[in-house]
Design a protein around this motif. Structure first.
Motif, short mmCIF file in Angstrom:
data_model
loop_
_atom_site.label_atom_id
_atom_site.label_comp_id
_atom_site.label_asym_id
_atom_site.label_seq_id
_atom_site.Cartn_x
_atom_site.Cartn_y
_atom_site.Cartn_z
N GLN A 9 21.28 12.56 7.34
CA GLN A 9 19.83 12.70 7.28
C GLN A 9 19.13 11.47 7.84
O GLN A 9 19.52 10.34 7.54
CB GLN A 9 19.39 12.88 5.82
N PRO A 10 18.10 11.67 8.65
CA PRO A 10 17.30 10.53 9.10
C PRO A 10 16.63 9.87 7.90
O PRO A 10 16.17 10.55 6.98
CB PRO A 10 16.27 11.16 10.04
N ILE A 11 16.56 8.57 7.91
CA ILE A 11 15.98 7.82 6.79
C ILE A 11 14.64 7.24 7.20
O ILE A 11 14.50 6.63 8.26
CB ILE A 11 16.93 6.69 6.34
N ILE A 12 13.64 7.44 6.35
CA ILE A 12 12.33 6.81 6.51
C ILE A 12 12.35 5.50 5.74
O ILE A 12 12.65 5.49 4.54
CB ILE A 12 11.21 7.72 5.98
N THR A 13 12.04 4.42 6.40
CA THR A 13 11.93 3.13 5.72
C THR A 13 10.46 2.90 5.40
O THR A 13 9.61 2.89 6.29
CB THR A 13 12.46 1.99 6.61
N PHE A 14 10.19 2.74 4.13
CA PHE A 14 8.80 2.72 3.65
C PHE A 14 8.53 1.38 2.96
O PHE A 14 8.99 1.12 1.86
CB PHE A 14 8.59 3.87 2.66
N TRP A 15 7.77 0.53 3.63
CA TRP A 15 7.39 -0.76 3.07
C TRP A 15 6.08 -0.61 2.31
O TRP A 15 5.09 -0.12 2.88
CB TRP A 15 7.21 -1.80 4.18
N SER A 16 6.05 -1.04 1.05
CA SER A 16 4.81 -0.87 0.29
C SER A 16 4.86 -1.64 -1.02
O SER A 16 5.89 -2.16 -1.43
CB SER A 16 4.56 0.61 -0.01
N ASP A 17 3.70 -1.65 -1.66
CA ASP A 17 3.57 -2.16 -3.03
C ASP A 17 3.11 -0.99 -3.89
O ASP A 17 2.20 -0.23 -3.50
CB ASP A 17 2.53 -3.29 -3.06
N ILE A 18 3.71 -0.82 -5.05
CA ILE A 18 3.32 0.25 -5.95
C ILE A 18 1.86 0.11 -6.36
O ILE A 18 1.16 1.11 -6.58
CB ILE A 18 4.24 0.28 -7.19
N GLY A 19 1.37 -1.12 -6.41
CA GLY A 19 -0.03 -1.37 -6.78
C GLY A 19 -1.00 -1.17 -5.64
O GLY A 19 -2.19 -1.49 -5.78
N CYS A 20 -0.56 -0.63 -4.52
CA CYS A 20 -1.42 -0.38 -3.36
C CYS A 20 -1.80 1.10 -3.32
O CYS A 20 -0.94 1.96 -3.07
CB CYS A 20 -0.69 -0.77 -2.07
N PRO A 21 -3.07 1.44 -3.56
CA PRO A 21 -3.47 2.85 -3.53
C PRO A 21 -3.22 3.53 -2.19
O PRO A 21 -2.86 4.71 -2.14
CB PRO A 21 -4.97 2.80 -3.85
N TRP A 22 -3.40 2.79 -1.09
CA TRP A 22 -3.17 3.39 0.23
C TRP A 22 -1.72 3.83 0.39
O TRP A 22 -1.44 4.90 0.95
CB TRP A 22 -3.53 2.40 1.33
N ALA A 23 -0.79 3.00 -0.07
CA ALA A 23 0.62 3.34 0.02
C ALA A 23 0.94 4.56 -0.84
O ALA A 23 1.71 5.44 -0.45
CB ALA A 23 1.48 2.15 -0.41
N THR A 24 0.33 4.62 -2.00
CA THR A 24 0.59 5.74 -2.91
C THR A 24 0.02 7.04 -2.34
O THR A 24 0.63 8.11 -2.47
CB THR A 24 0.01 5.43 -4.29
N LEU A 25 -1.13 6.96 -1.68
CA LEU A 25 -1.68 8.13 -1.00
C LEU A 25 -0.75 8.58 0.13
O LEU A 25 -0.49 9.78 0.30
CB LEU A 25 -3.06 7.81 -0.45
N ALA A 26 -0.23 7.63 0.90
CA ALA A 26 0.68 7.98 2.00
C ALA A 26 1.93 8.68 1.49
O ALA A 26 2.39 9.68 2.06
CB ALA A 26 1.05 6.73 2.80
N LEU A 27 2.49 8.17 0.40
CA LEU A 27 3.68 8.80 -0.17
C LEU A 27 3.37 10.20 -0.69
O LEU A 27 4.15 11.13 -0.50
CB LEU A 27 4.23 7.93 -1.31
N HIS A 28 2.23 10.35 -1.36
CA HIS A 28 1.83 11.68 -1.84
C HIS A 28 1.69 12.64 -0.66
O HIS A 28 2.17 13.79 -0.72
CB HIS A 28 0.50 11.58 -2.59
N THR A 29 1.05 12.20 0.41
CA THR A 29 0.86 13.05 1.59
C THR A 29 2.20 13.46 2.19
O THR A 29 2.40 14.63 2.54
CB THR A 29 0.02 12.29 2.64
#
Length: 233
Positions: A9-29
């Motif tokens: 499976q291709p792997i998505i590498t996702f750099w983020s902070d859990i406390g970042c709303p933008w990152a959490t929106l991106a993951l939800h999307t």
């Protein structure tokens, strides 16, 4: 859709902070788009620890402003302003970031377990308003993750698992390639910082400025998933 073996499976590498709303929106999307298509995701979470970059705790003032803006735009997120006691607001996100890294160990949960725990920790913070700085809270959240062995996670955290990885990733993220939280990388050269987001602040957030979301283009997630599906065959 038949999922490819995990090793293929291709792997998505996702750099983020859990406390970042933008990152959490991106993951939800991304998760919502994958669920709608029945397409399995394999995400390698990497820490972009904002409190280490900024030498300060998670700034509630900024998070609140972004939660209001993004929560109004995407009500299905279930976000709301912090409703817990003020003293329960997480003073540090590092323990949660460390737990997500520790969960990658095969005996704890692997990448699937790590991603599930990451998602659950974000929900606990933005929706349930739990103090994800606290060891016992993190382990209680892990108990609700089907792909995480909470006992194995507890033993791993007791050995200090995850801390070295967070600090190593922090140092790596100081290079020019990784621009912030979130920054996604996928096979084939796909790389985007804060995908789909177009916004401006009407002033410095530290002095009371508010963000304005000009638009959010969620189509980036389908474009990424199409690319991954082609690569997986």
């Amino acid at each position: 859709m038949t999922a490819a073996p995990a090793s293929e499976q291709p792997i998505i590498t996702f750099w983020s902070d859990i406390g970042c709303p933008w990152a959490t929106l991106a993951l939800h999307t991304l998760h919502a788009a994958a669920d709608a298509r029945g397409q399995e995701l394999l995400i390698d979470h990497r820490a972009f620890p904002l409190e280490l970059f900024n030498s300060q705790p998670t700034p509630k003032l900024i998070v609140d402003a972004e939660v209001v803006m993004l929560g109004a735009h995407r009500p299905e997120l279930g976000w709301r302003l912090w409703a817990g006691h003020e003293w329960e607001y997480p003073s540090s996100i590092l323990p949660a970031l460390e737990a997500v890294q520790a969960a990658k160990a095969p005996e704890v949960g692997g990448l699937h377990g790590s991603d599930q725990l990451d998602t659950a920790l974000r929900r606990a913070f933005y929706v349930d308003h739990r103090c994800i700085s606290i060891h016992s809270v993190i382990l209680d959240i892990a108990e609700g993750c089907a792909h995480v062995d909470a006992k194995a996670l507890e033993a791993a955290l007791a050995r200090g698992a995850g801390r070295r990885e967070v600090y190593e990733q922090w140092h790596q993220a100081q290079g020019p390639e990784i621009q912030g939280s979130p920054h996604l990388f996928a096979p084939g050269g796909w790389a985007v910082h804060n995908p789909g987001a177009h916004y401006t602040y009407n002033g410095s957030p530290e002095t009371g400025g508010f963000p304005r979301l000009d638009r959010y283009d969620a189509g980036w997630a389908d474009e990424l998933l199409d690319s991954l599906a082609r690569q997986a065959g």
